[in-house]
Design a protein around this motif. Structure first.
Motif, mmCIF file in Angstrom:
data_model
loop_
_atom_site.group_PDB
_atom_site.id
_atom_site.type_symbol
_atom_site.label_atom_id
_atom_site.label_comp_id
_atom_site.label_asym_id
_atom_site.label_seq_id
_atom_site.Cartn_x
_atom_site.Cartn_y
_atom_site.Cartn_z
ATOM 1 N N PHE A 170 23.187 21.370 144.643
ATOM 2 C CA PHE A 170 22.440 20.119 144.705
ATOM 3 C C PHE A 170 21.420 20.088 143.568
ATOM 4 C CE2 PHE A 170 23.557 20.918 149.226
ATOM 5 C CZ PHE A 170 24.319 19.778 149.460
ATOM 6 N N GLY A 171 21.255 18.916 142.975
ATOM 7 C CA GLY A 171 20.257 18.750 141.923
ATOM 8 C C GLY A 171 20.799 18.916 140.524
ATOM 9 N N CYS A 172 21.649 19.928 140.315
ATOM 10 C CA CYS A 172 22.263 20.127 139.006
ATOM 11 C C CYS A 172 23.553 20.909 139.176
ATOM 12 C CB CYS A 172 21.326 20.866 138.045
ATOM 13 S SG CYS A 172 21.103 22.617 138.429
ATOM 14 N N PRO A 232 28.040 29.440 130.403
ATOM 15 C CA PRO A 232 27.225 29.585 131.616
ATOM 16 C C PRO A 232 25.881 28.863 131.462
ATOM 17 C CG PRO A 232 28.183 31.692 130.995
ATOM 18 C CD PRO A 232 28.466 30.738 129.862
ATOM 19 N N GLY A 233 25.429 28.246 132.543
ATOM 20 C CA GLY A 233 24.172 27.522 132.529
ATOM 21 C C GLY A 233 24.331 26.138 133.125
ATOM 22 N N ILE A 234 23.269 25.353 133.047
ATOM 23 C CA ILE A 234 23.294 23.995 133.576
ATOM 24 C C ILE A 234 24.128 23.103 132.655
ATOM 25 C CG2 ILE A 234 21.876 21.952 134.072
ATOM 26 C CD1 ILE A 234 19.588 23.855 134.793
ATOM 27 N N ILE A 235 25.052 22.342 133.254
ATOM 28 C CA ILE A 235 25.851 21.376 132.496
ATOM 29 C C ILE A 235 25.138 20.030 132.597
ATOM 30 C CG2 ILE A 235 28.122 20.348 132.174
ATOM 31 C CD1 ILE A 235 29.330 22.700 133.640
ATOM 32 N N ARG A 236 24.569 19.594 131.510
ATOM 33 C CA ARG A 236 23.659 18.455 131.546
ATOM 34 C C ARG A 236 24.379 17.117 131.720
ATOM 35 N NH1 ARG A 236 19.245 18.668 127.029
ATOM 36 N NH2 ARG A 236 18.137 17.410 128.604
ATOM 37 N N ASP A 237 25.669 17.055 131.390
ATOM 38 C CA ASP A 237 26.370 15.781 131.527
ATOM 39 C C ASP A 237 27.250 15.729 132.775
ATOM 40 O OD1 ASP A 237 28.237 17.596 130.687
ATOM 41 O OD2 ASP A 237 28.925 16.452 128.944
ATOM 42 N N GLU A 238 27.048 16.663 133.705
ATOM 43 C CA GLU A 238 27.755 16.639 134.989
ATOM 44 C C GLU A 238 26.775 16.233 136.092
ATOM 45 O OE1 GLU A 238 30.783 17.002 136.006
ATOM 46 O OE2 GLU A 238 31.912 18.116 134.475
ATOM 47 N N PHE A 251 16.679 28.178 134.426
ATOM 48 C CA PHE A 251 15.788 28.006 135.582
ATOM 49 C C PHE A 251 14.510 28.809 135.344
ATOM 50 C CE2 PHE A 251 20.165 27.710 137.126
ATOM 51 C CZ PHE A 251 20.157 26.446 137.700
ATOM 52 N N VAL A 252 13.374 28.176 135.622
ATOM 53 C CA VAL A 252 12.097 28.857 135.414
ATOM 54 C C VAL A 252 11.778 29.753 136.610
ATOM 55 C CG1 VAL A 252 11.252 27.011 133.934
ATOM 56 C CG2 VAL A 252 10.791 26.918 136.372
ATOM 57 N N ARG A 253 10.778 30.571 136.450
ATOM 58 C CA ARG A 253 10.358 31.496 137.492
ATOM 59 C C ARG A 253 9.061 31.006 138.121
ATOM 60 N NH1 ARG A 253 15.235 32.581 135.515
ATOM 61 N NH2 ARG A 253 15.712 34.784 135.213
ATOM 62 N N PRO A 254 8.812 31.264 139.401
ATOM 63 C CA PRO A 254 9.670 31.995 140.334
ATOM 64 C C PRO A 254 10.751 31.106 140.947
ATOM 65 C CG PRO A 254 7.667 31.337 141.449
ATOM 66 C CD PRO A 254 7.507 30.904 140.013
ATOM 67 N N ASP A 295 12.596 22.180 131.827
ATOM 68 C CA ASP A 295 12.548 20.766 131.443
ATOM 69 C C ASP A 295 13.565 20.427 130.350
ATOM 70 O OD1 ASP A 295 10.590 20.272 133.285
ATOM 71 O OD2 ASP A 295 8.921 20.341 131.853
ATOM 72 N N SER A 296 13.839 21.385 129.472
ATOM 73 C CA SER A 296 14.763 21.116 128.365
ATOM 74 C C SER A 296 16.223 21.166 128.793
ATOM 75 C CB SER A 296 14.530 22.121 127.232
ATOM 76 O OG SER A 296 14.880 23.438 127.650
ATOM 77 N N LYS A 297 16.479 21.566 130.036
ATOM 78 C CA LYS A 297 17.855 21.712 130.518
ATOM 79 C C LYS A 297 18.211 20.725 131.627
ATOM 80 C CE LYS A 297 18.637 25.224 127.826
ATOM 81 N NZ LYS A 297 19.609 25.147 126.718
ATOM 82 N N ILE A 298 17.284 19.846 131.983
ATOM 83 C CA ILE A 298 17.526 18.902 133.071
ATOM 84 C C ILE A 298 18.691 17.972 132.719
ATOM 85 C CG2 ILE A 298 16.522 16.876 134.234
ATOM 86 C CD1 ILE A 298 13.872 18.327 134.272
ATOM 87 N N PRO A 299 19.587 17.694 133.660
ATOM 88 C CA PRO A 299 20.727 16.797 133.387
ATOM 89 C C PRO A 299 20.266 15.439 132.858
ATOM 90 C CG PRO A 299 21.047 17.943 135.463
ATOM 91 C CD PRO A 299 19.661 18.286 135.015
ATOM 92 N N TYR A 300 21.095 14.849 132.025
ATOM 93 C CA TYR A 300 20.712 13.611 131.344
ATOM 94 C C TYR A 300 20.414 12.482 132.327
ATOM 95 C CZ TYR A 300 22.529 16.093 127.261
ATOM 96 O OH TYR A 300 22.751 17.017 126.277
#
Length: 339
Positions: free
Chosen positions: A121-123, A136-142, A193-196, A267-272
């Motif tokens: 959920f969310g990304c 590997p990582g967040i897919i910003r256009d999905e 993803f940032v910590r924590p 913030d730089s990886k949030i989906p579009y």
């Protein structure tokens, strides 16, 4: 007007000021957690444990578990059952194609340790290079489904009860459903993803293993320098060295288990097409400092020294502590209540 108030009476007033949402939408997937519990006493009973495990890293002896916290008492048995029911609802919807395509994944079990169900959920997070060549990582256009109401209530609880800081409110989560012999291999969570970040455990206890070098002894069989049991309903928070220096893994589980991992996206990886959830903005932890709430009069010393009828000495102390804690939390909630 009596100058002392019972815990039950304070609980009734506390409920009118608590973080709960409206009664509407209180079904299994949109329910609210605090419909019966006394939040003041519950909050006062949360326990936090820190950990130490020293390893030599790049010539220096460091605590590889620095930043690791285990919080217990955050979710009651009744709340755990409600959350588990909600997860099974998600699974049923996913199997019927009622969730977005990348939200639900149920791979074929082709070997021991492979095949746990994931619900995102969310990304959309990619665990490995996919068939489209995404790393590997967040897919910003999905797109995946947004965080459901009950899981948002979990986030609110954890921020309010000082489990997660208000500076790192999760905006994504992954639900893992393990069957017998499923596992999570050694890894360090991606820095998209940032910590924590944190993980909450349900259905059965299991161990999580930490270490700078984790040994793979066989399919789903891992060992390392630190093994930590995860009690039911516990919240494990990873930060600092425990998130970035030590790897962690979950060896094969002996029976079905559910975990929910909550993380904040960089913030730089949030989906579009991501839209921030207004329900998760400006959350604040309960503050135990400030003036006494005007509706709750302070206990006099002579009242603190008077136990209920037939109470044992230890009950007297517990009663005074619980009432004082309830007063403090009620005052805090009143200060946070919108004008």
């Amino acid at each position: 007007m009596a100058s002392g108030r019972s815990v039950d009476k304070i609980s009734e007033e506390l409920k009118s000021l608590s973080l709960r949402g409206p009664a509407a939408g209180s079904g299994r997937d949109g329910g609210i957690l605090l419909d019966e519990e006394d939040e003041a006493v519950r909050f006062s009973n949360v326990r936090k444990k820190d950990f130490k495990r020293w390893e030599r890293v790049r010539g220096r002896l460091i605590n590889i578990l620095d930043g690791l916290e285990l919080h217990t008492g955050v979710f009651s048995a009744a709340e755990q059952r409600r959350i588990v029911d909600c997860v099974y609802d998600f699974q049923e919807k996913g199997r019927k194609g009622r969730l977005r395509e990348r939200t639900y994944s149920e791979p074929r079990k082709w070997m021991r340790g492979k095949g746990r169900v994931t619900i995102q959920f969310g990304c959309c997070y990619n665990y490995a290079v996919d068939r489209n060549g995404n790393p590997p990582g967040i897919i910003r256009d999905e797109e995946v489904d947004p965080i459901p109401p009950l899981l948002k209530q979990m986030i609110k609880r954890m921020v309010a009860w000082h489990v997660l800081p208000p500076s790192c409110i999760p905006n994504s989560c992954i639900v893992n459903i393990y069957d017998k012999d499923d596992c999570i291999p050694p890894h360090i969570d991606h820095h998209d993803f940032v910590r924590p970040f944190c993980t909450v455990s349900f259905l059965s206890e299991c161990n999580i293993v930490f270490g700078t070098e984790l040994r793979i002894n066989g399919p789903g069989d891992f060992s390392g320098s630190a093994t930590i049991p995860l009690p039911l309903g516990s919240v494990l928070v990873l930060n600092g060295n425990s998130a970035d220096v030590a790897k962690h893994c979950v060896p094969v589980v002996p029976t079905r288990r559910i975990s929910i991992t909550f993380r904040k996206m960089d913030d730089s990886k949030i989906p579009y097409d991501y839209i921030p959830d207004p329900d998760l903005q400006n959350l604040r932890p309960l503050s135990l400092r400030g003036q006494q709430h005007p509706n709750i009069l302070p206990l006099r010393q002579d009242q603190q020294d008077q136990p209920p009828k037939n109470a044992k000495p230890s009950q007297k102390v517990q009663q005074a502590q619980k009432v004082q804690q309830a007063q403090k939390v009620l005052q805090s909630l009143a200060l946070q209540r919108p004008m």
